[in-house]
Design a protein around this motif. Structure first.
Motif, PDB file in Angstrom:
ATOM      1  N   MET A 198      17.494  42.908  43.922  1.00  0.00           N
ATOM      2  CA  MET A 198      16.521  43.213  42.865  1.00  0.00           C
ATOM      3  C   MET A 198      15.715  41.943  42.567  1.00  0.00           C
ATOM      4  SD  MET A 198      17.439  44.981  39.235  1.00  0.00           S
ATOM      5  CE  MET A 198      18.758  45.978  39.868  1.00  0.00           C
ATOM      6  N   SER A 246      10.065  42.781  39.825  1.00  0.00           N
ATOM      7  CA  SER A 246       9.996  44.180  40.270  1.00  0.00           C
ATOM      8  C   SER A 246      10.143  45.138  39.095  1.00  0.00           C
ATOM      9  CB  SER A 246      11.108  44.462  41.289  1.00  0.00           C
ATOM     10  OG  SER A 246      12.363  44.425  40.649  1.00  0.00           O
ATOM     11  N   GLU A 254      12.125  47.676  39.036  1.00  0.00           N
ATOM     12  CA  GLU A 254      13.562  47.955  38.839  1.00  0.00           C
ATOM     13  C   GLU A 254      14.153  46.959  37.835  1.00  0.00           C
ATOM     14  OE1 GLU A 254      12.227  47.577  41.816  1.00  0.00           O
ATOM     15  OE2 GLU A 254      12.848  49.197  43.149  1.00  0.00           O
ATOM     16  N   PHE A 267      16.199  47.397  34.448  1.00  0.00           N
ATOM     17  CA  PHE A 267      17.573  46.872  34.425  1.00  0.00           C
ATOM     18  C   PHE A 267      17.797  45.944  33.216  1.00  0.00           C
ATOM     19  CE2 PHE A 267      20.046  43.073  35.700  1.00  0.00           C
ATOM     20  CZ  PHE A 267      21.276  43.630  36.024  1.00  0.00           C
ATOM     21  N   PHE A 273      25.998  44.542  40.116  1.00  0.00           N
ATOM     22  CA  PHE A 273      25.014  45.610  40.330  1.00  0.00           C
ATOM     23  C   PHE A 273      23.693  44.995  40.816  1.00  0.00           C
ATOM     24  CE2 PHE A 273      21.579  48.383  38.871  1.00  0.00           C
ATOM     25  CZ  PHE A 273      21.990  49.595  39.394  1.00  0.00           C
ATOM     26  N   PHE A 274      23.296  43.923  40.156  1.00  0.00           N
ATOM     27  CA  PHE A 274      22.058  43.209  40.494  1.00  0.00           C
ATOM     28  C   PHE A 274      22.085  42.751  41.950  1.00  0.00           C
ATOM     29  CE2 PHE A 274      19.962  39.026  40.831  1.00  0.00           C
ATOM     30  CZ  PHE A 274      18.710  39.287  40.335  1.00  0.00           C
ATOM     31  N   TYR A 275      23.191  42.162  42.357  1.00  0.00           N
ATOM     32  CA  TYR A 275      23.298  41.656  43.725  1.00  0.00           C
ATOM     33  C   TYR A 275      23.447  42.810  44.717  1.00  0.00           C
ATOM     34  CZ  TYR A 275      24.415  38.417  47.486  1.00  0.00           C
ATOM     35  OH  TYR A 275      24.386  37.696  48.655  1.00  0.00           O
ATOM     36  N   TRP A 313      22.300  45.684  44.559  1.00  0.00           N
ATOM     37  CA  TRP A 313      21.028  46.410  44.731  1.00  0.00           C
ATOM     38  C   TRP A 313      20.343  45.958  46.009  1.00  0.00           C
ATOM     39  CZ3 TRP A 313      19.218  50.382  41.784  1.00  0.00           C
ATOM     40  CH2 TRP A 313      17.893  50.766  41.992  1.00  0.00           C
ATOM     41  N   TRP A 314      20.526  44.673  46.329  1.00  0.00           N
ATOM     42  CA  TRP A 314      19.931  44.141  47.561  1.00  0.00           C
ATOM     43  C   TRP A 314      20.765  44.602  48.766  1.00  0.00           C
ATOM     44  CZ3 TRP A 314      22.236  40.234  50.679  1.00  0.00           C
ATOM     45  CH2 TRP A 314      21.461  39.910  51.810  1.00  0.00           C
ATOM     46  N   ASP A 315      22.046  44.335  48.752  1.00  0.00           N
ATOM     47  CA  ASP A 315      22.924  44.789  49.834  1.00  0.00           C
ATOM     48  C   ASP A 315      24.368  44.734  49.329  1.00  0.00           C
ATOM     49  OD1 ASP A 315      24.326  45.326  52.165  1.00  0.00           O
ATOM     50  OD2 ASP A 315      22.871  44.293  53.417  1.00  0.00           O
ATOM     51  N   TRP A 316      24.935  45.895  49.056  1.00  0.00           N
ATOM     52  CA  TRP A 316      26.261  45.937  48.439  1.00  0.00           C
ATOM     53  C   TRP A 316      27.347  45.379  49.345  1.00  0.00           C
ATOM     54  CZ3 TRP A 316      29.845  48.771  51.114  1.00  0.00           C
ATOM     55  CH2 TRP A 316      29.341  49.715  52.008  1.00  0.00           C
TER      56      TRP A 316
END
Lengths: 476, 298
Positions: free
Chosen positions: A1, A5, A7, A11, A40-42, A44-47
């Motif tokens: 994220m 943005s 999002e 958030f 969650f923030f991280y 969002w990019w790639d779990w």
């Protein structure tokens, strides 16, 4: 994220509302809320890469605890090595594996030995260089008994993954940030207001300055042969302000966000382009990284104790490694090397700590000699940036030789130069606010002037907003 | 905390009023704005940069050039529709420039890549106001964030009295063939970034169909402008075939098509490999004028 943005604009208010509705008496719950929000923030990019943060967190938390219980020096050292190997191992694998393979192949080919090892398709996890350094600092501080290890795993996990500074710093020290997770945090209106102002200032630097400069910097750097000498200088200037606006903008947003949640992060940039020599530049640029290297590498290597030769060796190591830290490419090493070349004469002449005071203190404008020093330093920084931006060293040298090609003194298309006015505006504004915390630190202005100023910057942001571009330092 | 939230909301409300006020002001201006100044043109040229540089309206009687850089056919159709809506009772003829490059799906990609999309929103926003019916009509995918930002930038930030960039214009260009890069142009028009041949744009085909359907109310003529033989030679065969198929279809439907794709012109008539320059526009105007006159007499 991304901070810039839509999002994130959704958030942030949600997290803010949940966090403060918990109440300042429930620190653990607040920390848990921050921890979940950060993951969650991280994620969002790639779990998939959440596991890496969790791994780094668990290793350092356990090592920290074990270090407290262990008295034997040998065992303590082993524990430290476990942490170093885990964190640096991850970093080396994800960031440098293919780079080292390529470099070995090049070196062997140079000596006439040809082989082709297999490359791995490795995705670089965002912010890995930042959070590994942050967790490492915790373990090293515990090892050196500078801080006591924490027993609160939620606070520690939240400290490692704190979303405002998770992916691009500032690289916080446990001694500064961890205690803030352990004490009650009350909502402070003035702090929150100033946090919002700093976020606005950061967004201005990112969207208006960095993203706008990026358009022409990319254009000129991608095809330098079709540009005249003045245009190549313009390209380098645009890149200098692209990277400054991008990274210092991110840091401002991070600091502002942290303040919204009641935290204080360390200042990462302090008007680096007003530095009077390279030594001062490094006290003002990416402060959290340079101080990290100073504390955890330069001083353990011996620092300046042990004669000039050893000091020079240590300085060179620091510059080259800090270059390599930025990315798996020799251009970054060269960038560090060029800075070392500019820095070493100051060290030899014992002038590296000459400019510790404020610039143009008590005067509106810099003196002639200060203006000359600032310009000369900026020129050095500009040349070094070419190495940072170029795809390889050959390209960088080609670009720099083009910058000094007096036979190619064509013109600059006026539409390409028009954004210089934005840069001049930024410099003038920053100069005016050079003694303040950040460019929009205006708590004492009358309300109508404040609101007009905010509106002016919001207007500029909305006018210039384009494609949501990633922050350059995410890749590091 | 309450005061902080209250002040934040109050500030946001001021901004909302400011943005909404500008939007309404600009919207009313767009709705009331006249497209043409007097004397009203009876011959309207539309299309992309080929029309923009290749047709000098001063060399035609009561003509105007509404061509614009990189204009996709679905936008041209929308433009023609807007002019038509404002031209009730007027006798206007539309000369639409078409060429194989208009069929490339590169024109659809323009709405997805911010680099191009930003230009589309900044130029054509009066035609694409929310809820943007164009995209549904042509089943076009577009970057919604970029669209939203474009609308805010152009409609909400300040009151504007003129919203006329979408109307296009004639741009006189000098000879620059020597510095033009033919391969780059061909690559951009017909190949994607991976070097693969692009597909034919379904939106472009539908836009041409819609334009022809509108012929019931207006006179539509398609004109294919000359390109340099070197460019013509490098147009991929699938695009030549598709273009011929489509033009044949419309010809059968009775749409006049004036084809000058291979019209012989000296190098000095070109700006680059696919655009005429000022001199080329002058030579070409003589030819087109004569053919149009003959067509109108029929």
């Amino acid at each position: 994220m991304l901070f810039n943005s839509i999002e994130f604009a959704i958030f942030l208010p949600i997290v803010f509302a949940i966090y403060w509705s918990i109440g300042s008496r429930h620190v653990r719950r607040q920390n848990l809320a921050l921890l979940i929000a950060s993951y969650f923030f991280y994620g969002w990019w790639d779990w998939r890469f959440l596991g890496l943060i969790a791994f780094s967190t668990i290793v350092d938390f356990l090592v920290g605890k074990k270090l407290e219980q262990t008295t034997g020096q040998k065992k303590r050292k082993t524990l430290l090595y476990i942490s170093l190997a885990s964190n640096l191992g991850l970093l080396l694998f994800f960031k440098y594996y293919n780079f080292f393979i390529d470099s070995f192949v090049d070196a062997f080919t140079f000596f006439g030995i040809n082989f082709s090892p297999s490359h791995l398709h490795i995705v670089l996890p965002v912010g890995i260089s930042f959070y590994t350094f942050q967790t490492l600092s915790y373990t090293i501080d515990v090892y050196q008994k500078k801080i006591k290890p924490t027993t609160d795993w939620i606070a520690f996990s939240a400290f490692v993954s704190f979303f405002p500074q998770l992916v691009a710093g500032p690289i916080e020290r446990a001694a500064n940030l961890l205690p803030q997770f352990q004490k009650n945090r009350k909502f402070d209106t003035e702090k929150a207001k100033d946090g919002l102002r700093q976020i606005l200032w950061g967004l201005f630097k990112k969207i208006v300055i960095a993203d706008t400069c990026a358009i022409y910097a990319n254009d000129i750097f991608s095809n330098p042969d079709s540009y005249s000498t003045p245009a190549l200088w313009l390209g380098a200037i645009y890149f200098a302000f692209q990277i400054y606006g991008d990274f210092s903008g991110y840091s401002d947003i991070a600091l502002g966000l942290a303040r919204l949640f009641g935290f204080e992060l360390m200042k990462n940039f302090n008007l680096p382009y007003f530095s009077r020599d390279i030594a001062e530049f490094w006290r003002r640029w990416h402060i959290s990284l340079s101080s990290w290297f100073k504390d955890y590498l330069y001083i353990p290597l011996g620092g300046s104790r042990g004669g000039l030769k050893k000091t020079l060796r240590n300085v060179l190591i620091i510059f080259l490694i800090s270059g390599l830290w930025h990315g798996a490419n020799w251009t970054f090493v060269a960038w560090g090397g060029v800075h070392a070349l500019f820095f070493i004469p100051l060290l030899v002449l014992k002038r590296n700590r000459k400019h510790l005071g404020k610039i143009a203190e008590d005067s509106l404008l810099p003196s002639l000699s200060e203006a000359y020093q600032i310009s000369l330093t900026f020129l050095q920084v500009l040349i070094a940036w070419v190495f940072f931006r170029a795809a390889n060293i050959k390209e960088a040298i080609h670009y720099i030789s083009g910058m000094f090609d007096m036979a190619n003194m064509g013109t600059i298309e006026s539409y390409k130069a028009k954004y210089l006015i934005l840069i001049l505006f930024l410099l003038a504004w920053e100069w005016n606010f050079r003694d303040k915390e950040h460019g929009l630190h205006i708590p004492k202005w009358p309300t109508h002037w404040r609101w007009l100023t905010y509106s002016f910057f919001i207007w500029l942001i909305l006018y210039f907003v384009g494609e949501e571009q990633e922050f350059i330092y995410f890749q590091f | 905390m309450k005061l902080f939230i209250f002040r934040l909301l109050a500030f946001s409300c001021c901004w909302a009023v400011f943005l909404a006020g500008n939007y309404l002001y600009n919207l009313s201006n767009i709705k009331s704005e006249e497209i043409f100044e007097n004397p009203q043109p009876s011959l309207i040229f539309m299309g992309d940069s080929h029309i923009m540089t290749g047709i000098n309206p001063n060399l035609f009687e009561h003509a105007t050039n509404m061509g614009y850089h990189g204009e996709p056919l679905y936008i041209t159709q929308l433009k023609a529709q807007k002019v038509q809506e404002k031209s009730i009772g007027e006798n206007r003829r539309f000369v639409i420039g078409i060429g194989p490059q208009n069929l490339s799906d590169f024109n659809e990609e323009k709405l997805l890549k911010d680099k191009y999309a930003k230009k589309i929103w900044d130029t054509y926003y009066p035609l694409l106001l929310p809820p943007a019916p164009l995209f549904k009509k042509y089943d076009l995918k577009y970057d919604k964030r970029s669209y939203l930002k474009g609308m805010v930038r152009n409609m909400c930030l300040y009151p504007r009295n003129k919203h006329d960039r979408w109307k296009g214009h004639f741009e006189a260009r000098a000879y620059a063939l020597e510095t033009a890069n033919l391969q780059k142009t061909i690559q951009r028009h017909f190949y994607n970034s991976r070097g693969e041949l692009r597909d034919v744009s379904q939106a472009a085909i539908r836009a041409l169909d819609t334009l022809c359907y509108a012929r019931k109310a207006n006179n539509i003529i398609f004109v294919i402008l000359p390109v340099h033989p070197a460019y013509k030679e490098q147009i991929p065969q699938p695009f030549i075939d598709s273009f011929q198929k489509i033009t044949q279809k419309h010809k059968k439907q009775g749409i006049p098509i004036l084809d000058y794709l291979e019209y012989p012109l000296p190098d000095s008539a070109f700006y680059d490999y696919d655009h005429l320059n000022q001199e080329g526009a002058r030579i070409f105007a003589r030819v087109l004028n004569a053919d149009l006159k003959q067509l109108f007499q029929q």
